[in-house]
Design an enzyme around this catalytic site. Sequence first.
Site, PDB file in Angstrom:
ATOM      1  N   HIS A 282     -12.489  20.609   5.581  1.00 15.79           N
ATOM      2  CA  HIS A 282     -13.505  21.653   5.472  1.00 15.79           C
ATOM      3  C   HIS A 282     -14.089  21.704   4.069  1.00 15.79           C
ATOM      4  O   HIS A 282     -13.372  21.724   3.075  1.00 15.79           O
ATOM      5  CB  HIS A 282     -12.979  23.016   5.917  1.00 15.79           C
ATOM      6  CG  HIS A 282     -11.883  23.604   5.090  1.00 15.79           C
ATOM      7  ND1 HIS A 282     -12.120  24.386   3.971  1.00 15.79           N
ATOM      8  CD2 HIS A 282     -10.540  23.546   5.226  1.00 15.79           C
ATOM      9  CE1 HIS A 282     -10.968  24.800   3.467  1.00 15.79           C
ATOM     10  NE2 HIS A 282      -9.998  24.294   4.194  1.00 15.79           N
ATOM     11  N   ASP A 294      -7.693  22.555  -1.613  1.00 17.20           N
ATOM     12  CA  ASP A 294      -8.065  23.252  -0.379  1.00 17.20           C
ATOM     13  C   ASP A 294      -9.567  23.519  -0.361  1.00 17.20           C
ATOM     14  O   ASP A 294     -10.015  24.572  -0.812  1.00 17.20           O
ATOM     15  CB  ASP A 294      -7.295  24.565  -0.287  1.00 17.20           C
ATOM     16  CG  ASP A 294      -7.512  25.303   1.028  1.00 17.20           C
ATOM     17  OD1 ASP A 294      -7.946  24.656   2.000  1.00 17.20           O
ATOM     18  OD2 ASP A 294      -7.256  26.513   1.066  1.00 17.20           O
ATOM     19  N   GLU A 328     -14.467  26.959   7.358  1.00 17.63           N
ATOM     20  CA  GLU A 328     -13.116  27.044   7.928  1.00 17.63           C
ATOM     21  C   GLU A 328     -12.398  28.300   7.460  1.00 17.63           C
ATOM     22  O   GLU A 328     -11.629  28.913   8.204  1.00 17.63           O
ATOM     23  CB  GLU A 328     -12.312  25.805   7.537  1.00 17.63           C
ATOM     24  CG  GLU A 328     -10.913  25.734   8.148  1.00 17.63           C
ATOM     25  CD  GLU A 328      -9.826  26.405   7.316  1.00 17.63           C
ATOM     26  OE1 GLU A 328      -8.713  26.581   7.823  1.00 17.63           O
ATOM     27  OE2 GLU A 328     -10.098  26.775   6.144  1.00 17.63           O
ATOM     28  N   GLU A 329     -12.657  28.705   6.213  1.00 14.29           N
ATOM     29  CA  GLU A 329     -11.871  29.773   5.600  1.00 14.29           C
ATOM     30  C   GLU A 329     -12.126  31.145   6.213  1.00 14.29           C
ATOM     31  O   GLU A 329     -11.269  32.026   6.113  1.00 14.29           O
ATOM     32  CB  GLU A 329     -12.151  29.844   4.089  1.00 14.29           C
ATOM     33  CG  GLU A 329     -11.707  28.618   3.297  1.00 14.29           C
ATOM     34  CD  GLU A 329     -10.197  28.495   3.199  1.00 14.29           C
ATOM     35  OE1 GLU A 329      -9.476  29.283   3.836  1.00 14.29           O
ATOM     36  OE2 GLU A 329      -9.728  27.596   2.477  1.00 14.29           O
ATOM     37  N   ASP A 356      -5.971  19.004   5.563  1.00 17.18           N
ATOM     38  CA  ASP A 356      -6.172  20.338   4.982  1.00 17.18           C
ATOM     39  C   ASP A 356      -4.847  20.888   4.462  1.00 17.18           C
ATOM     40  O   ASP A 356      -4.507  22.041   4.695  1.00 17.18           O
ATOM     41  CB  ASP A 356      -6.787  21.278   6.032  1.00 17.18           C
ATOM     42  CG  ASP A 356      -7.164  22.633   5.440  1.00 17.18           C
ATOM     43  OD1 ASP A 356      -7.250  22.743   4.207  1.00 17.18           O
ATOM     44  OD2 ASP A 356      -7.367  23.583   6.224  1.00 17.18           O
ATOM     45  N   HIS A 425      -5.687  28.988  -2.534  1.00 16.32           N
ATOM     46  CA  HIS A 425      -6.569  30.165  -2.575  1.00 16.32           C
ATOM     47  C   HIS A 425      -6.526  30.893  -3.919  1.00 16.32           C
ATOM     48  O   HIS A 425      -6.628  32.121  -3.960  1.00 16.32           O
ATOM     49  CB  HIS A 425      -6.199  31.147  -1.457  1.00 16.32           C
ATOM     50  CG  HIS A 425      -6.471  30.643  -0.076  1.00 16.32           C
ATOM     51  ND1 HIS A 425      -6.249  31.414   1.053  1.00 16.32           N
ATOM     52  CD2 HIS A 425      -6.958  29.454   0.379  1.00 16.32           C
ATOM     53  CE1 HIS A 425      -6.571  30.720   2.128  1.00 16.32           C
ATOM     54  NE2 HIS A 425      -7.015  29.517   1.737  1.00 16.32           N
TER      55      HIS A 425
END
Length: 458
Positions: A282, A294, A328-329, A356, A425
Site C-alpha cells: 500500500h 509501512d 490501506e490505512e 506489508d 505508525h
Amino acid sequence: MFRLAFILISISLFAIDPFSQSFDKNLYDISKKIIRTSLIDKKGYQWLDELCKIGPRLSGSENSIKAIEWAKQKMIEMGLDSVWLQPVMVPHWVRGDFEEAKIIKSKKFKSRKLSITALGGSVGTDKNGITGKIIAINNFDELKSKAELVKGKIVFFNRPLDYGEVEPFTGYGGAVNQRIFGAIEAAKYGAIAVIIRSITTKHDNVPHTGIMYYVDSLPKIPAVAIGYKDADFLTDAIQKEPDLQVNIKLSCKKLPDVLSYNVIGEIRGNKYPDEIIVVGGHLDAWDKGCGAHDDGAGCVQSMEVLDLFKRLNIRPQRTIRCVLFIDEEQTQSGAKEYARFAQETNQKHLAAIEADRGAFTPRGFYADTDSTTLNYLQSFLPYLNLAKIDWIRKGGSGADVSKIKNTKALFGYVPDSQRYMDVHHSDNDTFDSVHTREFQLGSAAMAIMCLLLSEKGI
C-alpha cells in the site's frame, strides 16, 4: 549390514521426496542470479530513499499524489508492457497544525507536557481544548464495570502490548482494539476524550498513531496515543494525584473524500498471459515518519520484482502485475476498487502476494489456500531458501490482496517481526531504519516466489 540398510533407506526416502522430483536446476540458477543482482545493484533501496524524501503520504494528501506520480514514472521507465492509474475515491483526514496535551491542575506536575499524537480519524477540539480528570482503564470489561466513574472524564486505556508473546503481531492484536474502538466504548459512558497507550515494543516516548472509528449514534470524542514513557509517567502521576487534570488540544479534522489512484504495472506472460500473479503493497502511509517500513518498503520491493525480471531478461509464462494500493490505512478503498475491477472483468488471478510487514530479514510466506495447494507449495522451498525464506505456512495474506476473490492462493510476505512494532505508525518509521541487505533480500525473495508461481503454476 547397517550401512546397506542406511543406503536402502536413503534411496527410498529420495524416491518419495517431492523436492527431488520437482527440482528444476534452471530455476535454481535463475533464483541465485536474482539474489546476486538484487544485493549488488541495490536499486530498490535507492528507490525507497526517493520515495521517503517525498515525505508522509496519507491518502488524500498532496504527498500521496506525488508518490503516485513517482511510482507511475518508475514503472514507465522500467519498460513494462502496461502501466496505468486506477481511479478511486479516498478519505481525507488531516492532522492540522497542532496537537498538545498538558497537565494543568496538579500540585506536583502542573504544566508538564505529554507526548501525544492524534489517532487517525479523530475529531479535533476548539482552541481551548478539552480538560478533564483521568481514569485509567485496562480493558473494555473494566470500563463497563466502572461505568459510573467515567462520565465527564478522559479515559486512559493503559493496556500495553503483551511483551510475553514471541510474535509481536500477536501482542499487537491483543491490544489494538482499545485504539480502534476505544473512543466508541468510552463515549457510551459519557467520557469526553480518550488517551491510548501506544502499541509498541520500544520503550521510548514516541507516540504511535493508527486508525480509530466512531459510530453516528454516539458522541465523537477526541482520541490520542501517548508515548510509552509518558504512559508510565501518567500511570504513576494519577495514582499519586487522582484529581490531576489534563488539557488536550487538537486541530485535526476530516475533509470530504477526494480522487486518488492505485498504481498498476505488469509484464505480460508469454505462455499464459490471462493468468495473473499480483504482487503489491500500500502506497499510503500515516503522517508520522515517512512510511519507510509501512509500507514504502513493500511497495518498492513489489516494483523491484518486475524490474529484476526486466534486468535479467526473464520473460514469465504468466502475467506478473504490480499493484500499489492506495488507502490501506483507513478504509482499504483502493483494495476494494481493484477487487471490484478484477471481478467485473472476470480476470483470472492465480495468486496474489502482499508485502506489508516491513523491510527486515526474510523469514517466510503465509499462504491463504487449501491444504493440497499448501503441500504443493512446499516444493518451492529449496529455491526460496536461497533468500533466507525458511517456511510457507497456512495464514493470512494482507488487508489489500485479501479482497481479491477466486484466487488459488493469497500470500503474505513475512520478514522478521521483532523490530517492526518499534517503528510502526510513528516518527520512528524513517528511511535510516531500513537495512540495505535485509531490504534487497526481501525484493529477491518475492521475485523468486513470483518466478516459481509463474513457471510452475499451482
